[in-house]
Design a protein around this motif. Structure first.
Motif, mmCIF file in Angstrom:
data_model
loop_
_atom_site.group_PDB
_atom_site.id
_atom_site.type_symbol
_atom_site.label_atom_id
_atom_site.label_comp_id
_atom_site.label_asym_id
_atom_site.label_seq_id
_atom_site.Cartn_x
_atom_site.Cartn_y
_atom_site.Cartn_z
ATOM 1 N N UNK A 170 -10.363 -0.430 1.177
ATOM 2 C CA UNK A 170 -11.628 -0.873 0.571
ATOM 3 C C UNK A 170 -11.412 -1.319 -0.871
ATOM 4 N N UNK A 171 -10.599 -0.571 -1.634
ATOM 5 C CA UNK A 171 -10.351 -0.952 -3.024
ATOM 6 C C UNK A 171 -9.601 -2.281 -3.119
ATOM 7 N N UNK A 172 -8.797 -2.592 -2.124
ATOM 8 C CA UNK A 172 -8.062 -3.860 -2.114
ATOM 9 C C UNK A 172 -8.884 -5.012 -1.556
ATOM 10 N N UNK A 173 -10.164 -4.733 -1.207
ATOM 11 C CA UNK A 173 -11.052 -5.759 -0.640
ATOM 12 C C UNK A 173 -10.468 -6.361 0.635
ATOM 13 N N UNK A 174 -9.889 -5.487 1.459
ATOM 14 C CA UNK A 174 -9.317 -5.908 2.730
ATOM 15 C C UNK A 174 -10.169 -5.388 3.873
ATOM 16 N N UNK A 175 -10.093 -6.051 5.004
ATOM 17 C CA UNK A 175 -10.763 -5.592 6.206
ATOM 18 C C UNK A 175 -9.881 -4.568 6.916
ATOM 19 N N UNK A 176 -10.458 -3.715 7.766
ATOM 20 C CA UNK A 176 -9.648 -2.745 8.516
ATOM 21 C C UNK A 176 -8.543 -3.447 9.303
ATOM 22 N N UNK A 177 -7.375 -2.835 9.300
ATOM 23 C CA UNK A 177 -6.208 -3.452 9.927
ATOM 24 C C UNK A 177 -6.151 -3.058 11.403
ATOM 25 N N UNK A 178 -5.697 -4.016 12.211
ATOM 26 C CA UNK A 178 -5.634 -3.776 13.658
ATOM 27 C C UNK A 178 -4.523 -2.811 14.026
ATOM 28 N N UNK A 179 -3.409 -2.835 13.305
ATOM 29 C CA UNK A 179 -2.272 -1.961 13.597
ATOM 30 C C UNK A 179 -1.557 -1.620 12.302
ATOM 31 N N UNK A 180 -0.603 -0.703 12.393
ATOM 32 C CA UNK A 180 0.157 -0.297 11.215
ATOM 33 C C UNK A 180 1.025 -1.429 10.682
ATOM 34 N N UNK A 182 0.225 -4.375 10.266
ATOM 35 C CA UNK A 182 -0.563 -5.292 9.441
ATOM 36 C C UNK A 182 -0.853 -4.733 8.049
ATOM 37 N N UNK A 183 -0.599 -3.443 7.832
ATOM 38 C CA UNK A 183 -0.903 -2.830 6.535
ATOM 39 C C UNK A 183 0.156 -3.248 5.515
ATOM 40 N N UNK A 184 -0.231 -3.856 4.398
ATOM 41 C CA UNK A 184 0.762 -4.248 3.388
ATOM 42 C C UNK A 184 1.208 -3.040 2.566
ATOM 43 N N UNK A 185 2.345 -3.194 1.897
ATOM 44 C CA UNK A 185 2.887 -2.094 1.110
ATOM 45 C C UNK A 185 1.996 -1.755 -0.082
ATOM 46 N N UNK A 186 1.283 -2.724 -0.610
ATOM 47 C CA UNK A 186 0.435 -2.452 -1.768
ATOM 48 C C UNK A 186 -0.730 -1.540 -1.411
ATOM 49 N N UNK A 187 -1.039 -1.410 -0.124
ATOM 50 C CA UNK A 187 -2.060 -0.481 0.344
ATOM 51 C C UNK A 187 -1.420 0.800 0.882
ATOM 52 N N UNK A 188 -0.301 0.675 1.575
ATOM 53 C CA UNK A 188 0.330 1.834 2.208
ATOM 54 C C UNK A 188 0.898 2.810 1.185
ATOM 55 N N UNK A 189 1.496 2.301 0.107
ATOM 56 C CA UNK A 189 2.167 3.186 -0.854
ATOM 57 C C UNK A 189 1.198 4.102 -1.594
#
Length: 263
Positions: A170-180, A182-189
């Motif tokens: 939500x803070x990255x203004x992204x939509x929910x990801x369909x799978x793992x 699709x999650x970028x490192x800037x959100x995962x870390x």
């Protein structure tokens, strides 16, 4: 040769940092090896706007290597199990009340080697999927980086709570990801680090409970005997050490820490 491979694997541990800045980085495909040349790291090239290629000199490669090595501590803290293990061991020392025993060096070394034990499947997969094909010339540099980074991202997301992942999505203004994937490192870390801190503090709280009970019992006994001038810590410390030894605390704690990453 084995030490060289581990050094190269350590460099590819920094691949998430490269993926973070991937849109701003120029492509760096590997040059084909000359006939008769020995096995080694493929020569990296830099593509300019005109479409030409320029080889990196040895001095620039060494400079880039030394720059990348400075980021290894951040990778160790942000992408592995080191943070949880170190925090829990520090809580244990405070709960025991032994102040500087074990020392910081011992806790740091124990955390490091336990981290290597926990992360060994991830390291082996990163080497098999990214490092080895790159050294054999089967993958280019820009192909090897995401291949070696994928096991680390899956490890981090397996340890990340859904609430923390949703928060940073939500803070990255992204939509929910369909799978793992699709999650970028800037959100995962950041989501992984937040989850690790919460888990470490929960485990630290559970560690404090039995030792806190001993402190309360000792303090109550001393007050009932009128020995208010005697420090409860001096009396309770031997009992806490005895309890920890009798229950085989080190084996129980380290086994629980290592097992918490596989559940």
């Amino acid at each position: 040769m084995k030490s060289f491979r581990w050094i190269l694997l350590g460099l590819l541990l920094l691949c998430p940092m490269l993926l973070w800045a991937a849109p701003a980085m120029p492509a760096m495909p590997s040059m084909p090896q000359m006939p008769g040349s020995g096995a080694g790291i493929p020569v990296l090239t830099v593509q300019n706007a005109a479409g030409g290629a320029q080889n990196w000199t040895l001095s620039l490669q060494v400079l880039a290597l030394m720059t990348v090595l400075t980021l290894l501590p951040a990778v160790l803290l942000m992408m592995t199990s080191f943070t949880r293990i170190m925090i829990v061991l520090s809580f244990l020392r405070q709960a025991l009340g032994t102040q500087s025993t074990p020392s910081n060096q011992i806790l740091l070394g124990l955390s490091l080697f336990l981290t290597l034990f926990v992360m060994s499947p991830v390291l082996n997969r990163a080497y098999t999927d990214g490092v080895k094909p790159y050294m054999d010339g089967q993958l280019s540099a820009e192909q090897a980086v995401p291949a070696a980074a994928a096991p680390f991202k899956h490890f981090m997301l397996d340890q990340t709570r859904d609430a923390d992942l949703q928060l940073f999505t939500h803070l990255a203004n992204e939509k929910p990801y369909a799978s793992k994937d699709d999650v970028p490192f800037r959100v995962a870390m950041p989501a992984f680090v937040t989850s690790e801190l919460k888990t470490a503090f929960q485990m630290g709280f559970l560690l404090f409970i039995p030792f806190l009970i001993i402190d309360l019992v000792v303090a109550s006994v001393l007050m009932s005997m009128g020995m208010m001038m005697v420090s409860p810590t001096i009396i309770s410390l031997p009992f806490k050490i005895m309890l920890f030894v009798l229950v085989d605390g080190w084996t129980l704690l380290l086994g629980t820490l290592a097992g918490s990453f596989y559940t």
